[in-house]
Design an enzyme around this catalytic site. Sequence first.
Site, PDB file in Angstrom:
ATOM      1  N   GLU A 159       0.763  -1.256  -0.229  1.00 16.50           N
ATOM      2  CA  GLU A 159       0.174   0.136  -0.015  1.00 16.50           C
ATOM      3  C   GLU A 159       0.684   1.282   0.329  1.00 16.50           C
ATOM      4  O   GLU A 159       1.837   1.131   0.832  1.00 16.50           O
ATOM      5  CB  GLU A 159      -0.935  -0.074   1.100  1.00 16.50           C
ATOM      6  CG  GLU A 159      -1.821  -1.059   1.452  1.00 16.50           C
ATOM      7  CD  GLU A 159      -2.711  -1.019   0.421  1.00 16.50           C
ATOM      8  OE1 GLU A 159      -3.021  -0.274  -0.388  1.00 16.50           O
ATOM      9  OE2 GLU A 159      -3.653  -2.178  -0.001  1.00 16.50           O
ATOM     10  N   ARG A 219     -17.910  -1.335   5.445  1.00 14.88           N
ATOM     11  CA  ARG A 219     -18.768  -2.040   4.595  1.00 14.88           C
ATOM     12  C   ARG A 219     -19.779  -3.068   5.401  1.00 14.88           C
ATOM     13  O   ARG A 219     -20.666  -3.424   5.162  1.00 14.88           O
ATOM     14  CB  ARG A 219     -18.150  -2.820   3.421  1.00 14.88           C
ATOM     15  CG  ARG A 219     -19.011  -3.270   2.527  1.00 14.88           C
ATOM     16  CD  ARG A 219     -17.909  -4.009   1.267  1.00 14.88           C
ATOM     17  NE  ARG A 219     -16.776  -4.598   1.733  1.00 14.88           N
ATOM     18  CZ  ARG A 219     -16.751  -6.026   2.359  1.00 14.88           C
ATOM     19  NH1 ARG A 219     -17.662  -6.746   2.065  1.00 14.88           N
ATOM     20  NH2 ARG A 219     -15.563  -6.376   2.791  1.00 14.88           N
ATOM     21  N   CYS A 270      -8.147  -2.003   8.206  1.00 10.19           N
ATOM     22  CA  CYS A 270      -6.736  -2.046   7.684  1.00 10.19           C
ATOM     23  C   CYS A 270      -6.251  -0.490   7.541  1.00 10.19           C
ATOM     24  O   CYS A 270      -4.971  -0.210   7.829  1.00 10.19           O
ATOM     25  CB  CYS A 270      -6.563  -2.825   6.469  1.00 10.19           C
ATOM     26  SG  CYS A 270      -6.734  -4.689   6.767  1.00 10.19           S
ATOM     27  N   HIS A 276      -1.284  -5.593   2.025  1.00  2.00           N
ATOM     28  CA  HIS A 276      -2.247  -6.530   1.707  1.00  2.00           C
ATOM     29  C   HIS A 276      -2.177  -7.863   1.082  1.00  2.00           C
ATOM     30  O   HIS A 276      -1.244  -7.846   0.175  1.00  2.00           O
ATOM     31  CB  HIS A 276      -3.451  -5.791   1.088  1.00  2.00           C
ATOM     32  CG  HIS A 276      -4.387  -5.231   2.019  1.00  2.00           C
ATOM     33  ND1 HIS A 276      -4.769  -3.747   2.071  1.00  2.00           N
ATOM     34  CD2 HIS A 276      -5.231  -5.686   3.050  1.00  2.00           C
ATOM     35  CE1 HIS A 276      -5.546  -3.504   2.685  1.00  2.00           C
ATOM     36  NE2 HIS A 276      -5.840  -4.637   3.323  1.00  2.00           N
TER      37      HIS A 276
HETATM   38  N1  PCA Z   1      -8.258  -6.970   6.596  1.00  2.36           N
HETATM   39  C1  PCA Z   1      -9.206  -6.247   6.954  1.00  2.36           C
HETATM   40  C2  PCA Z   1      -9.220  -5.804   8.353  1.00  2.36           C
HETATM   41  C3  PCA Z   1      -8.476  -7.004   8.784  1.00  2.36           C
HETATM   42  C4  PCA Z   1      -7.993  -7.679   7.485  1.00  2.36           C
HETATM   43  O1  PCA Z   1      -7.058  -8.322   7.721  1.00  2.36           O
HETATM   44  C5  PCA Z   1      -9.201  -4.775   5.811  1.00  2.36           C
HETATM   45  O2  PCA Z   1      -8.657  -4.954   4.720  1.00  2.36           O
HETATM   46  O3  PCA Z   1      -9.463  -3.619   6.263  1.00  2.36           O
END
Ligand code: PCA
Length: 215
Positions: free
Chosen positions: A80, A90, A143, A167
């Site tokens: 990111e 959501r 996140c 991610h």
């Molecule tokens: N993914 C979520 C929150 C926790 C996770 O592992 C997100 O992308 O916001």
Amino acid sequence: MKKVLVTGFDPFGGETVNLSLEAAKQAAGWKNDRYIVEVREIPTIFGKSLAILHDAIMQVDPDVVICVGQAGGRADISVERVAVNINDARIPDNEGQQPIDEPVVLGGPVGYWSTLPVKAIVEALRRHGIPASVSYTAGTFVCNHVFYGLMHYITQSKKPIRGGFIHIPYLPEQAARHLGQPSMALETIVEGLRLAIDVAVEREEDIQAVGGHIC
Ligand code: PCA
């Protein structure tokens, strides 16, 4: 010897596992002549997640912080680049909170750039045969909340911490229940995480073309 803090989240949204935590756990105690890795679990909960991250930073006093989260549906490891000042959920978090159109930090800047060497990490992963890309949105759920809170803390505290967010996709076992969704094996993710840490620790110069926060 640099200290690296890696975090992963607990399962959320009806899943029984969160690959971010499984991958982070495997990094616990990684040690070489350049760095040592400490790992912490963060709850998928607005607010509490950041409180726990702050405590972890106090305890570990890291040089590098890499928060890892799962983004089911993504096809590769996405590094990111920017965190934005919004909580817009959501689905409810793990305590039933579902903030809509709220700031992460009231009065905070619109966004913060990651201070990880984002492009160098992506290049290193690809060079080693691991699908990876730069992402320009960490979403608006927990996140992004944690990513923004991390970068806000680093900026406010003026600590020389290099921080950012990665991610990762579904595990094959999860994708088998979400037909048509891409997935990645845990060992590939773990190898990607190791490479990301290596690059974040080694890369002394700041390769970000753009610095500071976004007004
Ligand atoms: N993914 C979520 C929150 C926790 C996770 O592992 C997100 O992308 O916001």
